[in-house]
Design a protein around this motif. Structure first.
Motif, PDB file in Angstrom:
ATOM      1  N   HIS A  22     -29.941  43.024   2.686  1.00 16.44           N
ATOM      2  CA  HIS A  22     -29.211  43.196   1.587  1.00 16.44           C
ATOM      3  C   HIS A  22     -30.249  42.947   0.136  1.00 16.44           C
ATOM      4  CE1 HIS A  22     -25.865  42.532   4.311  1.00 16.44           C
ATOM      5  NE2 HIS A  22     -26.581  41.472   4.864  1.00 16.44           N
ATOM      6  N   LEU A  23     -31.572  42.913   0.507  1.00 12.54           N
ATOM      7  CA  LEU A  23     -32.527  43.031  -0.530  1.00 12.54           C
ATOM      8  C   LEU A  23     -33.557  44.052  -0.529  1.00 12.54           C
ATOM      9  CD1 LEU A  23     -33.060  38.883  -0.292  1.00 12.54           C
ATOM     10  CD2 LEU A  23     -31.601  40.132  -1.870  1.00 12.54           C
ATOM     11  N   GLU A  24     -34.106  44.159  -1.542  1.00 12.70           N
ATOM     12  CA  GLU A  24     -35.351  45.266  -1.770  1.00 12.70           C
ATOM     13  C   GLU A  24     -36.260  44.898  -0.394  1.00 12.70           C
ATOM     14  OE1 GLU A  24     -35.201  48.021  -3.038  1.00 12.70           O
ATOM     15  OE2 GLU A  24     -33.370  47.854  -4.105  1.00 12.70           O
ATOM     16  N   PRO A  25     -36.909  45.958  -0.107  1.00 10.74           N
ATOM     17  CA  PRO A  25     -37.787  45.775   1.095  1.00 10.74           C
ATOM     18  C   PRO A  25     -39.337  45.400   0.450  1.00 10.74           C
ATOM     19  CG  PRO A  25     -37.495  48.170   0.829  1.00 10.74           C
ATOM     20  CD  PRO A  25     -36.553  47.402   0.296  1.00 10.74           C
ATOM     21  N   LEU A  26     -40.088  44.954   1.011  1.00  8.92           N
ATOM     22  CA  LEU A  26     -41.429  44.508   0.406  1.00  8.92           C
ATOM     23  C   LEU A  26     -42.570  44.547   1.612  1.00  8.92           C
ATOM     24  CD1 LEU A  26     -40.695  41.036  -1.164  1.00  8.92           C
ATOM     25  CD2 LEU A  26     -40.959  42.953  -2.208  1.00  8.92           C
ATOM     26  N   ARG A 140     -35.252  40.330  -7.269  1.00 10.76           N
ATOM     27  CA  ARG A 140     -35.148  41.740  -8.285  1.00 10.76           C
ATOM     28  C   ARG A 140     -35.771  42.577  -7.367  1.00 10.76           C
ATOM     29  NH1 ARG A 140     -33.879  41.146 -13.643  1.00 10.76           N
ATOM     30  NH2 ARG A 140     -33.464  39.129 -14.251  1.00 10.76           N
ATOM     31  N   ALA A 141     -35.896  43.564  -7.858  1.00  9.55           N
ATOM     32  CA  ALA A 141     -36.380  45.194  -7.219  1.00  9.55           C
ATOM     33  C   ALA A 141     -37.758  45.020  -6.970  1.00  9.55           C
ATOM     34  CB  ALA A 141     -36.054  46.373  -7.905  1.00  9.55           C
ATOM     35  N   LEU A 142     -38.251  45.815  -6.040  1.00 14.83           N
ATOM     36  CA  LEU A 142     -39.667  45.886  -5.519  1.00 14.83           C
ATOM     37  C   LEU A 142     -40.441  45.973  -6.550  1.00 14.83           C
ATOM     38  CD1 LEU A 142     -41.776  46.084  -3.418  1.00 14.83           C
ATOM     39  CD2 LEU A 142     -41.425  48.660  -3.367  1.00 14.83           C
ATOM     40  N   GLY A 143     -41.454  45.423  -6.847  1.00 14.49           N
ATOM     41  CA  GLY A 143     -42.398  45.262  -8.042  1.00 14.49           C
ATOM     42  C   GLY A 143     -41.989  44.197  -9.222  1.00 14.49           C
ATOM     43  N   ARG A 170     -42.083  39.398 -14.322  1.00 13.26           N
ATOM     44  CA  ARG A 170     -43.086  40.373 -14.710  1.00 13.26           C
ATOM     45  C   ARG A 170     -43.331  41.483 -13.715  1.00 13.26           C
ATOM     46  NH1 ARG A 170     -47.300  38.196 -17.752  1.00 13.26           N
ATOM     47  NH2 ARG A 170     -48.125  40.692 -17.568  1.00 13.26           N
ATOM     48  N   PRO A 171     -43.578  42.648 -14.295  1.00  9.63           N
ATOM     49  CA  PRO A 171     -43.545  43.832 -13.201  1.00  9.63           C
ATOM     50  C   PRO A 171     -44.746  43.822 -12.599  1.00  9.63           C
ATOM     51  CG  PRO A 171     -43.870  44.468 -15.577  1.00  9.63           C
ATOM     52  CD  PRO A 171     -43.538  43.242 -15.460  1.00  9.63           C
ATOM     53  N   ALA A 172     -44.996  44.705 -11.285  1.00  3.47           N
ATOM     54  CA  ALA A 172     -46.300  44.997 -10.830  1.00  3.47           C
ATOM     55  C   ALA A 172     -46.809  43.581  -9.938  1.00  3.47           C
ATOM     56  CB  ALA A 172     -47.362  45.195 -11.974  1.00  3.47           C
ATOM     57  N   LEU A 173     -46.024  42.734  -9.568  1.00  3.41           N
ATOM     58  CA  LEU A 173     -46.408  41.822  -8.746  1.00  3.41           C
ATOM     59  C   LEU A 173     -46.500  42.114  -7.268  1.00  3.41           C
ATOM     60  CD1 LEU A 173     -47.535  38.674  -8.845  1.00  3.41           C
ATOM     61  CD2 LEU A 173     -45.259  38.077  -8.511  1.00  3.41           C
ATOM     62  N   ALA A 174     -45.704  42.914  -7.010  1.00  2.49           N
ATOM     63  CA  ALA A 174     -45.731  43.482  -5.614  1.00  2.49           C
ATOM     64  C   ALA A 174     -45.649  45.197  -5.887  1.00  2.49           C
ATOM     65  CB  ALA A 174     -44.778  43.495  -4.912  1.00  2.49           C
ATOM     66  N   PRO A 176     -45.788  49.090  -5.891  1.00  2.36           N
ATOM     67  CA  PRO A 176     -45.896  50.026  -4.939  1.00  2.36           C
ATOM     68  C   PRO A 176     -46.933  50.847  -4.751  1.00  2.36           C
ATOM     69  CG  PRO A 176     -43.918  50.253  -6.672  1.00  2.36           C
ATOM     70  CD  PRO A 176     -45.028  49.207  -7.221  1.00  2.36           C
ATOM     71  N   GLY A 177     -47.329  51.026  -3.448  1.00  2.00           N
ATOM     72  CA  GLY A 177     -48.273  51.969  -3.284  1.00  2.00           C
ATOM     73  C   GLY A 177     -49.622  51.302  -2.934  1.00  2.00           C
ATOM     74  N   GLU A 178     -49.815  49.896  -3.319  1.00  2.00           N
ATOM     75  CA  GLU A 178     -51.000  49.152  -3.036  1.00  2.00           C
ATOM     76  C   GLU A 178     -50.755  48.328  -1.595  1.00  2.00           C
ATOM     77  OE1 GLU A 178     -52.160  46.349  -6.027  1.00  2.00           O
ATOM     78  OE2 GLU A 178     -52.255  48.050  -7.653  1.00  2.00           O
ATOM     79  N   PRO A 179     -51.897  48.365  -1.133  1.00  2.00           N
ATOM     80  CA  PRO A 179     -51.598  47.493   0.575  1.00  2.00           C
ATOM     81  C   PRO A 179     -51.115  46.085   0.541  1.00  2.00           C
ATOM     82  CG  PRO A 179     -53.889  47.784  -0.239  1.00  2.00           C
ATOM     83  CD  PRO A 179     -53.176  48.435  -1.528  1.00  2.00           C
TER      84      PRO A 179
END
Length: 384
Positions: A22-26, A140-143, A170-174, A176-179
């Motif tokens: 039910h939440l965005e995947p990480l 919140r959403a991925l990232g 803040r954005p970019a904590l997870a 997308p595209g980074e390992p």
């Protein structure tokens, strides 16, 4: 005084949720767990054996997670580390709960209340606790993994160093595209690359200050930390970027050697910890096995040094270990402290061996007879 924990008396539980109903995947969380477990097993870090580091990827129930945390908190006598990566959620009363695969917003019963982890750590036997939280708090959403600014205060535990991902939205904590997630990725990079002009050991206080500056410089949320008692002085590993003030050459005499930050034997609780610290002595000295042999005046060969540092049982005599420590440059007063620890551990292991029940082994005659009887029973069963 900064110190590395005894790996024989230390436990770690690494928890991560990357898949959600039910939440965005990480997806980066899975990589976090694998890389951090490998880092904790490195000799330059804690040197944890695999059985002392439990990894829970996408645990299905809070009960499963709590069982692992309680076991680690009970087994550890030195340090227990609990790491969580994934979504962190806040209930209507502003309490933190960690998201499991089936978790939902505002439904604390679908996740793991942080207070359960906190209580398990408080009632455990470990002298020191480390909590590392790399999680979102607003779902919140991925990232975008954010939350309330006082979350570190909620998560603090007496006798613990808490290191938490940024509280701001803040954005970019997870990314997308980074390992890895940004927070854990920075932690892993620091363990691998070190802190330039930093201390000899990567103590948590220094790690926090370095990560805060580095993450902010890259436009990423700065972490939070809370220190209770001496948690900030516990080290996560050796600093690969460390350069002694006197240069890279090993000390030539005992006066200069005493200025080094030698591993202290006072924190050794197990045989495994004894040999881990003994190996750290050579790393601190800056000497190779051959150089240790040369400085011992021939009392120990390079091969003897290697065999000593790779033993799993304590030597029955003290002379070789004493010669090794002296050749590395350890001051005589500290060598005496090492000998006291060796004697204590030798006594403890001798008592433990004496207390083990002796299971008699069957004689060769009885073994042969049993094998014949088993063969007869087998043939009868085949005929029937």
């Amino acid at each position: 005084m900064s110190a590395l924990p005894d790996p024989g008396a230390t436990r770690a539980v690494l928890i991560g949720t990357s898949r959600y109903d039910h939440l965005e995947p990480l997806p980066a969380v899975s990589n976090n767990l694998t890389a951090l477990a490998a880092a904790l097993a490195e000799p330059s870090s804690w040197g944890l054996p695999p059985e002392h580091c439990v990894t829970l990827s996408n645990p299905t129930t809070a009960e499963m997670t709590m069982a692992a945390v309680r076991a680690a908190a009970e087994q550890a006598r030195d340090t227990v580390l609990v790491y969580f990566a994934g979504h962190g959620l806040v209930d209507p009363e502003h309490d933190l709960y960690l998201a499991m695969p089936q978790s939902r917003q505002q439904q604390v019963e679908t996740g793991l209340p942080y207070r359960w982890l906190r209580q398990a750590l408080l009632t455990g036997r470990a002298e020191r606790c480390v909590v590392i939280l790399d999680c979102c708090y607003s779902g919140r959403a991925l990232g975008s993994m954010g939350g309330p600014a006082d979350l570190a205060d909620q998560a603090s535990v007496e006798g613990t160093f808490l290191l938490a991902a940024a509280a701001e939205t803040r954005p970019a904590l997870a990314p997308p595209g980074e390992p890895f997630t940004a927070f854990t990725g920075e932690l892993l990079d620091t363990l691998q690359m070190g802190i330039p002009h930093g201390p000899e050991l990567l103590e948590f206080g220094a790690l926090y200050r370095h990560m805060r500056i580095s993450l902010a410089a890259n436009g990423r949320p700065a972490p939070q930390a809370r220190d209770r008692n001496t948690g900030a002085q516990l080290a996560l590993g050796r600093n690969p970027a460390y350069l002694p003030a006197t240069g890279s050459a090993p000390p030539a005499d005992k006066n200069h050697a005493s200025e080094r930050s030698w591993p202290s034997p006072s924190g050794i609780r197990t045989v495994k910890g004894f040999f881990k610290a003994l190996s750290d002595v050579r790393v601190t000295s800056g000497l190779t096995h051959q150089m240790v042999s040369q400085r011992s005046g021939g009392r120990v060969s390079a091969g003897t040094v290697s065999r000593l540092l790779n033993r799993e049982t304590l030597p029955k005599t003290w002379q070789t270990t004493a010669a090794y420590l002296s050749a590395c440059g350890v001051p005589d007063t500290q060598v005496a402290a090492w000998q006291a620890v060796w004697m204590r551990l030798l006594t403890e292991t001798t008592i433990e061996a004496a207390d083990r029940p002796i299971v008699p082994r069957p004689s060769q005659k009885h073994t042969t007879l049993l094998e014949r009887l088993a063969g007869r029973v087998s043939r009868r069963n085949d005929r029937s």
